[in-house]
Design a protein around this motif. Structure first.
Motif, PDB file in Angstrom:
ATOM      1  N   UNK A   1      32.177  39.436  23.775  1.00 18.93           N
ATOM      2  CA  UNK A   1      33.205  39.307  22.732  1.00 18.93           C
ATOM      3  C   UNK A   1      33.861  37.930  22.781  1.00 18.93           C
ATOM      4  N   UNK A   2      34.197  37.411  21.616  1.00 17.11           N
ATOM      5  CA  UNK A   2      34.800  36.074  21.534  1.00 17.11           C
ATOM      6  C   UNK A   2      36.092  36.011  22.353  1.00 17.11           C
ATOM      7  N   UNK A   3      36.196  34.990  23.179  1.00 16.20           N
ATOM      8  CA  UNK A   3      37.407  34.769  23.962  1.00 16.20           C
ATOM      9  C   UNK A   3      37.525  35.611  25.211  1.00 16.20           C
ATOM     10  N   UNK A   4      36.531  36.467  25.490  1.00 17.96           N
ATOM     11  CA  UNK A   4      36.620  37.344  26.668  1.00 17.96           C
ATOM     12  C   UNK A   4      36.327  36.572  27.947  1.00 17.96           C
TER      13      UNK A   4
ATOM     14  N   UNK B   1      40.283  42.262  27.322  1.00 22.28           N
ATOM     15  CA  UNK B   1      39.763  40.922  27.050  1.00 22.28           C
ATOM     16  C   UNK B   1      38.855  40.403  28.165  1.00 22.28           C
ATOM     17  N   UNK B   2      38.124  41.316  28.792  1.00 20.90           N
ATOM     18  CA  UNK B   2      37.135  40.939  29.810  1.00 20.90           C
ATOM     19  C   UNK B   2      35.808  41.622  29.478  1.00 20.90           C
TER      20      UNK B   2
ATOM     21  N   UNK C   1      23.533  30.101  24.552  1.00 13.92           N
ATOM     22  CA  UNK C   1      24.555  30.309  23.515  1.00 13.92           C
ATOM     23  C   UNK C   1      24.260  31.554  22.694  1.00 13.92           C
ATOM     24  N   UNK C   2      22.969  31.805  22.419  1.00 10.63           N
ATOM     25  CA  UNK C   2      22.597  32.980  21.627  1.00 10.63           C
ATOM     26  C   UNK C   2      22.924  34.269  22.374  1.00 10.63           C
ATOM     27  N   UNK C   3      22.662  34.308  23.674  1.00 10.84           N
ATOM     28  CA  UNK C   3      22.953  35.501  24.474  1.00 10.84           C
ATOM     29  C   UNK C   3      24.454  35.755  24.532  1.00 10.84           C
TER      30      UNK C   3
END
Length: 425
Positions: free
Chosen positions: A244-247, A283-284, A236-238
């Motif tokens: 990016x969030x949601x990518x 968004x990737x 989770x930390x990595x």
């Protein structure tokens, strides 16, 4: 019914590299009521990370010190091992010594010969298995099998003559050919990772049995992602730090050109194709986990899309990261025999696999066979670019995928049948 004793020479067994997983995950699925297994491994160097192996019924791992043929040993230090390929009794003559510089080959054979003599005297059956690399393991298996007249399986993975990491030069190539010929001569069965390599062995050694033992995945290594009892908190930390969030996450694991120089050209193609289509990468995020060459890092520096390079991480962490990817990226080059070990872990991880390759090869054939992903060839130009963009679009992996034949559990059944046939009177 007497047990079958397997003497497995696997110098790399306690390392964390992908070659070590080939037999490490396989042997534990053999029936302990039928087999007694001794693995002769090389003791990790001081300060080097060592693999942690849980106790497994019927399997004894013997870590032994000593140098092997390779980059860390001088030519002079390797002469005994290379000479032993041609004079098989030679290493046994040194078995009584206790010098600090004694090669791993001598120590492994001394321990194996004592055990083998004991088991044969008890009326039990024995088989020697050599697993490349290094060549010391193949030489050890040939030496023990010849001395005690027992069955022998030599597993080449994707070496010796066609090993891309071998140092270049006519003399070295000639020596590799001679040593390969000698260790094959002692074998009842030769195995390698892909049909093209096995076909090559059959062509060059028509009197020897050869079979495909593909790399595979160990079902025990793959728990359901998101399980709080198994997920390493570092995962989770990595992801929080680099993605990016949601990518949509596209992951590549392991080496590229360091294993096959021609595969670096597939990375060049990938970066150029994605740079040319900013909309595709909206968004990737592409994450590279593992060892990259300096030139490959330079290639990624010109990427105009979201990318991160983590460097090598321990295997258990890498497997969990794989399971969190939406797409898995495989880059292969011009070797028709290529069926890199990471492919099989990709299969088990479950995400759709996107293979960028210079040629149709064993890896692209496996993807087509299993329904686990899509392949495109760099030589197809604009059409390949279009195929890449389509492959990276969001979407579920093929629901019809069939990866069962590449499970270590299924492969253990193959190995059991081969060994059983080998010891039949």
């Amino acid at each position: 019914m007497t047990k079958i004793n397997l003497f497995v020479f696997a110098a790399h067994h306690l390392s964390g590299n992908i070659a070590a997983q080939r037999f490490k995950g396989l042997l534990k699925y053999l029936d302990p009521a039928k087999y007694r297994i001794y693995v002769f491994a090389r003791e990790p160097a001081p300060g080097a990370p060592a693999a942690t192996l849980p106790p497994t019924p019927g399997i004894t791992v013997l870590p032994l010190p000593g140098h092997c043929v390779g980059s860390e040993s001088s030519a002079a230090a390797s002469l005994l091992t290379m000479a032993a390929a041609f004079l098989r009794p030679l290493p046994f003559l040194f078995a009584g010594g206790a010098g600090r510089g004694q090669p791993w080959l001598v120590r492994a054979l001394a321990a194996a010969d004592r055990l083998c003599t004991e088991k044969l005297a008890a009326g039990e059956r024995c088989v020697a298995i050599g697993t490349y690399s290094p060549i010391d393991s193949l030489v050890a298996a040939a030496s023990l099998a010849s001395r005690r007249r027992i069955g022998c399986l030599q597993d080449f993975r994707d070496g010796l003559v066609f090993e891309p990491l071998g140092q270049p030069g006519r003399l070295r190539t000639w020596m590799r050919q001679l040593i390969e010929r000698r260790v094959v001569a002692a074998a009842n069965l030769v195995t390698s990772v892909s049909p093209p390599l096995v076909a090559d062995f059959q062509r060059r050694y028509p009197r020897k049995a050869a079979a495909t033992l593909p790399n595979g995945y160990d079902p025990a290594d793959f728990a359901a992602p998101g399980n709080a009892t198994t997920d390493d908190p570092r995962v989770a930390a990595i992801l929080a730090r680099w993605v990016p969030a949601g990518a949509l996450l596209i992951g590549h694991f392991g080496r590229i050109g360091a294993s096959d120089g021609s595969a670096s050209r597939s990375l060049d193609f990938l970066v150029d194709a994605l740079n040319a289509s900013p909309a595709t990468m909206a968004n990737k995020h592409v994450m590279f986990v593992g060892e990259l060459t300096q030139q490959e890092r330079a290639t990624l520096e010109r990427a105009r899309f979201s990318v991160s390079v983590l460097g090598p991480v321990e295997r258990t962490l890498a497997l969990q990261l794989m399971q969190r990817c939406d797409k898995l990226l495989l880059l292969t080059g011009s070797r028709a025999s290529c069926a890199t070990g990471k492919l099989f872990e990709y299969l088990a991880a479950g995400a759709d696999i996107v293979c960028v390759s210079g040629v149709r090869n064993a890896a692209t054939a496996i993807l087509a066979e299993t329904g686990a992903g899509r392949s495109l060839l760099t030589g197809d130009g604009a059409a390949a670019g279009d195929a890449l963009r389509a492959a990276l679009a969001p979407g579920a992996a093929d629901a019809q995928r069939d990866i069962g034949p590449y499970s270590k559990l299924a492969q253990a059944g193959m190995l059991d049948r081969w060994i059983t046939d080998m010891v039949q009177p």
